[in-house]
Design an enzyme around this catalytic site. Structure first.
Site, short mmCIF file in Angstrom:
data_model
loop_
_atom_site.label_atom_id
_atom_site.label_comp_id
_atom_site.label_asym_id
_atom_site.label_seq_id
_atom_site.Cartn_x
_atom_site.Cartn_y
_atom_site.Cartn_z
N GLU A 40 16.38 -57.69 9.50
CA GLU A 40 15.26 -57.98 8.54
C GLU A 40 13.91 -56.95 8.53
O GLU A 40 13.91 -57.54 9.78
CB GLU A 40 14.81 -59.67 8.32
CG GLU A 40 15.36 -60.17 7.63
CD GLU A 40 14.97 -61.73 7.79
OE1 GLU A 40 15.91 -62.63 7.24
OE2 GLU A 40 13.74 -61.89 7.43
N CYS A 47 7.00 -54.98 10.98
CA CYS A 47 7.17 -55.86 11.72
C CYS A 47 8.61 -56.02 11.70
O CYS A 47 9.55 -55.63 11.11
CB CYS A 47 6.91 -57.86 11.71
SG CYS A 47 7.69 -58.64 12.50
N CYS A 53 19.96 -62.66 18.06
CA CYS A 53 19.54 -62.67 19.35
C CYS A 53 20.27 -63.94 20.29
O CYS A 53 20.95 -64.22 19.57
CB CYS A 53 18.22 -63.33 19.12
SG CYS A 53 16.93 -63.64 20.41
N CYS A 103 16.31 -69.77 21.71
CA CYS A 103 14.71 -70.60 21.26
C CYS A 103 15.76 -71.63 20.48
O CYS A 103 16.05 -71.06 19.23
CB CYS A 103 13.53 -69.70 20.96
SG CYS A 103 13.48 -68.45 22.18
N CYS A 122 13.88 -70.86 16.06
CA CYS A 122 13.78 -69.74 15.86
C CYS A 122 15.19 -69.96 14.99
O CYS A 122 16.28 -70.57 15.65
CB CYS A 122 14.32 -69.37 17.16
SG CYS A 122 14.45 -67.24 16.32
N CYS A 161 11.39 -65.80 10.70
CA CYS A 161 11.80 -65.34 11.05
C CYS A 161 13.81 -65.13 10.94
O CYS A 161 14.05 -65.88 11.70
CB CYS A 161 12.19 -64.70 12.96
SG CYS A 161 10.18 -65.70 13.05
N1 SAH Z 1 11.91 -62.50 21.39
C1 SAH Z 1 10.63 -61.69 20.78
C2 SAH Z 1 9.67 -61.51 19.45
C3 SAH Z 1 10.56 -62.57 18.55
S1 SAH Z 1 9.66 -63.51 16.93
C4 SAH Z 1 9.76 -62.78 21.58
O1 SAH Z 1 9.94 -64.24 21.71
O2 SAH Z 1 9.00 -62.37 21.34
C5 SAH Z 1 8.85 -63.19 17.22
C6 SAH Z 1 7.45 -64.37 17.49
O3 SAH Z 1 7.85 -65.83 16.27
C7 SAH Z 1 7.58 -65.41 19.04
O4 SAH Z 1 6.85 -65.91 18.87
C8 SAH Z 1 8.83 -66.31 18.88
O5 SAH Z 1 9.07 -67.44 19.30
C9 SAH Z 1 8.32 -66.78 17.24
N2 SAH Z 1 8.81 -67.66 16.13
C10 SAH Z 1 10.25 -67.79 16.17
N3 SAH Z 1 10.87 -68.28 15.52
C11 SAH Z 1 9.62 -69.34 14.66
C12 SAH Z 1 9.75 -70.05 13.87
N4 SAH Z 1 10.41 -70.83 13.20
N5 SAH Z 1 8.40 -70.34 13.50
C13 SAH Z 1 6.98 -69.39 14.51
N6 SAH Z 1 7.49 -68.92 15.20
C14 SAH Z 1 8.68 -68.61 14.85
#
Ligand code: SAH
Length: 344
Positions: free
Chosen positions: A90, A103, A110, A114, A117, A331
């Site tokens: 995406e 973006c 991944c 987390c 996510c 995401c």
């Molecule tokens: N791996 C990278 C990019 C991840 S996505 C990182 O960890 O920074 C970009 C941002 O969105 C990150 O800060 C991630 O923690 C956040 N994110 C992921 N899922 C989310 C969600 N459901 N709600 C809000 N932020 C989210």
């Protein structure tokens, strides 16, 4: 290596191996990286027989658009791209007053795990190549008919877990002979892989780094981000300070607000203490609820209150504007939805 992943010198070498004249490399490089061509056929200043030969011997691995959602609220566009091997990623286009930001995803899935996510639910399938990262931007420009000014590597994947491809991608994206996007208009977001941050410091790139902080201490961070078990906030902050000691701009911290998890007054105090004396910006993101996850966002009033309290400590804080709220926001959700249905 596929043509979409090659630098100009690499392309010259490949072209000479194919027995063609060297200036053809520059033409092809420009077609792919400046004119956003997605097929050999489009490269009309190449002789027909060369195009046919390349099509047969060197098929381009350009990402293909498979689905697209456009927000009726703010024009945000979410794209689903299919890679040459059938994998999906995406990307999102956000329209701001100061320009178009894309973006992009850096991996298929991944492995960071987390807890909040959607992108990590199925684990990591594979890394994206530099050309597959570039291809997301080029395809969106093609669709939009406008130039992209800013790129954020904040889609699916952990960019520093795909380090070499990421660096190749950034060097090609900012190449004067290529798309020529300014390094300062590129932001990489990481969950905090310390050796990656240290290596990045030595690359001599003026890109921005954002840290996904999400908690003011290691103990809480470990409960939502497995990577916190490997690298402590002290180590991460030390690496970030070194990164920013060489003429780069201010640090950005992302903090996804999760109700009852990291939104207490105690969190505000700890966060303020942690960020004291740093030239930084905290970007609050009310967590996007994901079906498989248990987290919810505090309501708007509570989010504003959190911001205000942090600001009272003299810290710069923004709340991320919720873009494209009416389309699959979080995401990885468009991709997930697509994989769950049988329309692949
Ligand atoms: N791996 C990278 C990019 C991840 S996505 C990182 O960890 O920074 C970009 C941002 O969105 C990150 O800060 C991630 O923690 C956040 N994110 C992921 N899922 C989310 C969600 N459901 N709600 C809000 N932020 C989210």
């Amino acid at each position: 290596m596929n043509f979409i992943d090659m630098t100009l010198p690499e392309m010259k070498e490949q072209i000479s191996l194919l027995g063609e004249k060297s200036f053809r490399a520059k033409q092809i490089y420009e077609w792919i990286n400046v004119k956003n061509a997605s097929s050999w056929e489009e490269m009309t200043n190449l002789p027909e027989n060369l195009r046919v030969k390349l099509e047969a011997e060197e098929p381009l691995n350009t990402p293909r658009e498979r689905d697209r959602q456009i927000s009726a609220v703010d024009g945000t566009r979410k794209y689903l791209f299919e890679m040459h091997d059938g994998q999906f990623v995406e990307s999102v286009l956000m329209k701001y007053k100061h320009g178009n930001t894309v973006c992009i995803s850096s991996q298929v899935g991944c492995r960071m795990g987390c807890a909040f996510c959607a992108s990590t639910i199925g684990g990591l399938t594979r890394n994206l190549t530099a050309g597959e990262m570039l291809g997301q931007i080029y395809a969106i420009e093609r669709d939009l008919g406008e130039r992209i000014s800013n790129v954020v590597v904040m889609g699916t994947g952990e960019p520093l877990d795909n380090y070499d491809n990421l660096i190749r991608f950034i060097r090609m994206l900012t190449d004067k002979n290529g798309h020529n996007i300014s390094e300062r208009n590129v932001t990489v977001s990481t969950c905090g892989i310390v050796p990656g941050i240290r290596k990045l410091k030595d690359e001599d790139l003026m890109i921005n780094l954002a840290l996904s902080l999400h908690a003011p201490n290691d103990e809480l961070r470990k409960t939502i981000m497995p990577i916190a078990r490997k690298y402590s906030l002290d180590e991460i902050f030390q690496a970030l300070k070194e990164y920013y000691s060489v003429g780069r701009r201010r640090l950005t911290f992302e903090y996804s607000l999760m109700e009852g998890v990291n939104d207490s007054d105690e969190c505000v105090r700890e966060l303020a203490a942690k960020l004291q004396n740093l030239n930084c910006l905290v970007n609050l993101i009310p967590v996007n609820p994901v079906r498989e996850r248990k987290f919810t966002a505090p309501d708007r009033t509570a989010a504003f209150a959190f911001q205000k309290k942090l600001e009272n400590y003299g810290i710069n804080v923004t709340i991320r504007r919720e873009m494209g709220r009416d389309i699959d926001g979080a995401c990885g959700q468009l991709r997930k939805r697509y994989l769950e249905t049988d329309n692949v």
